[in-house]
Each structure stands twice: as structure tokens, then as C-alpha cells.
Design an enzyme around this catalytic site. Structure first.
Site, short mmCIF file in Angstrom:
data_model
loop_
_atom_site.label_atom_id
_atom_site.label_comp_id
_atom_site.label_asym_id
_atom_site.label_seq_id
_atom_site.Cartn_x
_atom_site.Cartn_y
_atom_site.Cartn_z
N HIS A 37 75.42 41.01 -3.70
CA HIS A 37 76.81 40.63 -4.00
C HIS A 37 76.98 40.33 -5.50
O HIS A 37 77.97 40.73 -6.12
CB HIS A 37 77.19 39.36 -3.23
CG HIS A 37 77.19 39.49 -1.74
ND1 HIS A 37 76.29 38.84 -0.93
CD2 HIS A 37 78.01 40.17 -0.90
CE1 HIS A 37 76.53 39.11 0.33
NE2 HIS A 37 77.57 39.91 0.39
N GLN A 61 87.06 42.73 12.08
CA GLN A 61 86.07 43.80 12.00
C GLN A 61 84.84 43.54 12.88
O GLN A 61 83.91 44.33 12.88
CB GLN A 61 85.66 44.05 10.55
CG GLN A 61 84.80 42.97 9.93
CD GLN A 61 84.65 43.18 8.43
OE1 GLN A 61 85.59 43.09 7.66
NE2 GLN A 61 83.43 43.49 8.00
N LYS A 151 75.43 50.04 -0.32
CA LYS A 151 74.69 49.61 0.88
C LYS A 151 75.48 49.94 2.15
O LYS A 151 74.91 50.38 3.14
CB LYS A 151 74.42 48.11 0.76
CG LYS A 151 74.20 47.34 2.04
CD LYS A 151 72.79 47.52 2.51
CE LYS A 151 72.37 46.61 3.64
NZ LYS A 151 73.33 46.37 4.68
N MET A 186 68.99 44.17 0.53
CA MET A 186 69.46 42.79 0.72
C MET A 186 70.67 42.79 1.64
O MET A 186 71.54 43.66 1.56
CB MET A 186 69.83 42.17 -0.62
CG MET A 186 68.61 41.95 -1.47
SD MET A 186 69.01 41.16 -3.01
CE MET A 186 67.41 41.21 -3.77
N SER A 188 73.09 39.84 4.28
CA SER A 188 73.24 38.52 4.89
C SER A 188 72.57 38.50 6.26
O SER A 188 72.09 37.46 6.71
CB SER A 188 74.73 38.18 5.04
OG SER A 188 75.36 38.27 3.78
N ARG A 189 72.53 39.64 6.92
CA ARG A 189 71.95 39.68 8.27
C ARG A 189 70.42 39.61 8.26
O ARG A 189 69.81 39.37 9.30
CB ARG A 189 72.44 40.92 9.03
CG ARG A 189 73.93 40.82 9.37
CD ARG A 189 74.41 41.83 10.39
NE ARG A 189 75.71 41.47 10.93
CZ ARG A 189 76.89 42.00 10.53
NH1 ARG A 189 76.91 42.93 9.61
NH2 ARG A 189 78.01 41.58 11.08
#
Ligand code: AMP
Length: 282
Positions: A37, A61, A151, A186, A188-189
Site C-alpha cells: 500500500h 465487494q 497485485k 504482500m 492483508s490476508r
């Protein structure tokens, strides 16, 4: 860094910036920020005079059985990271401000064709939710440029198509995927992965890179090559959703003679769905 939560506060801040002659760059996110990010924010800072980041976990979403409630929310750390990297403002809309009539009555934006293949086939309604929230955010922020990660390759193509089809006056920048040293993209999950799964996860990039090498060598039995990669991933412990080699622009299956293709992979490790991709020039 300024923190704005209401749409009216946002509009007055952006109005002030524009009155002062600044160009505005926008980075939409769902928070739980990592270096991927932050690379978007850096790219925005290189291209525009003022940079605003939004953090909004968009319920539209997420599918019914997906991880909306569990999605990591780390606002204090996120604000500190954005301050460090030099973002000018962060926008934190509430679900009520974003969807005042609720989700069911909401006008939506649907990008045909490419929204319904690959991740769109596995996650019905996902890209409608993305296109709708990004349109709303664009109308609120009215940026000159917006920055998205490669990504989420299919998402980037959906946004590019939407902006072109709806004549939105916003330059869309794609930013290369930030990876850990292991090659793992990379995300968040990644935080959902157990210690054991973390050790297996880099195999996703390794398998994809192996497939990329085969393509560069001139191998062209695309379906068979993709199947072999899916098998390799399953043997490593993944449950593969798809491995596809597609035309970069249309996201339709690659054909011999295509010069620019992308390998797209989605695979489960336990309950965590990971996606990654590798553009290959042939
Ligand atoms: P998200 O918060 O997951 O919705 O992502 C917000 C933006 O960050 C999207 O444009 C993503 O494509 C981008 N992004 C997420 N992970 C990465 C990464 N590893 N490298 C570059 N961009 C990323």
C-alpha cells in the site's frame, strides 16, 4: 496528516487544495496497510502534489460467506504509517455515509465481460462491488490521478475499463507488486496464515515464476502448462482455484502469437484465499 471522516469535510479539503492549484492523487485501500500500500502512496507523491488515501472495508465487494467481519482493522497503525510516508490526508468514510440507502437499493456500476471471469467467476458480485465503491470514491474525491496495485491485476483492468467506458477524467496508474524476500506478494490476508502455512505460501510465486520461465522458453501448450502448475501447488498443500494464462488486455485465454500475457493464480491455503500474478512478455 489531516484525517477526514465526513464527505463534506472531504469536499472542503479537496476544494481548498484545488483552489491553491494542486493536483490531487488518490489511493483507495481497505486498510491494514503494508509496504505494498505504501508503495502506491509513494508513487502518488511522485506524480501529484497532494495525496489522499481512503480506508474503507467495502461490504459490497464481499460475498456472503467471505471474511467481511474478520477483515483486519488496524486504524491507529495505519495512520502512523501514512504519516511516516508523507500522505497529506486520510479519508475514513462510514458504511452509512457510503451506502445511506443500504446495499440492496444501491445503484451499481457493472463492467461487463472481464468482471465475470477468473476471480469474478469465483466471487460473484465482487467486481460490481469494487466498481461501484471506486466510482463513489472518485465522485467524492475527484482526483486527477488514482493508484492501484498490479497485485490485483483483474481489479486494475476492471477499473481501467470503467474509467474509459464512463469517460472519467482520472489517470489510472498501475503499481508493481511489492513482495516479501521469499517472493510472497504482500497482502492483508497473509495475516490469516498459520506459521506452517506461511512456510508453504512462497511456493505460489515460485510455481508461477517456473511457469513464466517455460513460457519465455517458447513453450506454448498453455492449458497443459497451467494444469502442471496447479498440480505443483496442490502437491505443496494448496487447493488451487485457478491457474490461467491470459491475454493481458482482454483476460481471455492466451493464444499462440499473443505477445503480452499474464499468469493469474488463485489458491487456498487452509481457509485463506491468496491471489498473485506475473505478467510475461513473449
Ligand atoms: P486493499 O487494501 O487490499 O484493497 O488494496 C488497496 C490497494 O493496494 C489496491 O490497489 C491493491 O492492488 C494494492 N495492493 C495490495 N497489495 C499490494 C502489493 N503487494 N503490492 C502493490 N500493491 C498492492
Amino acid at each position: 496528516m489531516q484525517v477526514v471522516s465526513s464527505i463534506s469535510a472531504l469536499r472542503s479539503l479537496i476544494g481548498q487544495w484545488k483552489n491553491d492549484g494542486n493536483s490531487v492523487g488518490f489511493v483507495p485501500t481497505m486498510g491494514n496497510l503494508h509496504d505494498g500500500h505504501l508503495s502506491l502512496v509513494k508513487q502518488a507523491k511522485d506524480n501529484t502534489q497532494k495525496v489522499i488515501v481512503s480506508i474503507f472495508v467495502n461490504p459490497m465487494q464481499f460475498g456472503e460467506n467471505e471474511d467481511l467481519d474478520a477483515y483486519p482493522r488496524t486504524l491507529d497503525q495505519d495512520k502512523a504509517k501514512l504519516t511516516d510516508v508523507g500522505a497529506d490526508a486520510v479519508f475514513l468514510p462510514s458504511v452509512e455515509d457510503m451506502y445511506p440507502g443500504g446495499l440492496k437499493q444501491q445503484t451499481f456500476v457493472e463492467v461487463p465481460d472481464i468482471s465475470h471471469v477468473l476471480c469474478g467467476a469465483s466471487r460473484p458480485g465482487h467486481f460490481r462491488g469494487v466498481a461501484t465503491v471506486v466510482t463513489k470514491l472518485f465522485n467524492m474525491v475527484q482526483p486527477d490521478a488514482a493508484f492501484f496495485g498490479e497485485k490485483d491485476f483483474q481489479q486494475l483492468q476492471v477499473i481501467r475499463t470503467m474509467v474509459q467506458d464512463l469517460s472519467m477524467p482520472i489517470a489510472i496508474h498501475g503499481v508493481p507488486t511489492a513482495r516479501e524476500d521469499s517472493g510472497l506478494a504482500m497482502s492483508s490476508r497473509n495475516g490469516y496464515l498459520s506459521k506452517e502455512e506461511r512456510l508453504v505460501a512462497p511456493e505460489l510465486f515460485a510455481a508461477m515464476s517456473g511457469l513464466g520461465e517455460s513460457l519465455k522458453k517458447g513453450e506454448y501448450l498453455f492449458t497443459e502448462l497451467a494444469q502442471n502448475t496447479a498440480r505443483r501447488l496442490n502437491e505443496a498443500g494448496f487447493v488451487t482455484d485457478y491457474v490461467k494464462i491470459v491475454n493481458t488486455k482482454t483476460l481471455q485465454p492466451a493464444v499462440v502469437g499473443d505477445k503480452s500475457v499474464v499468469i493469474l493464480v488463485a489458491a487456498y491455503l487452509g481457509t485463506t484465499r491468496l491471489i498473485d500474478n506475473l505478467p510475461v512478455v513473449l
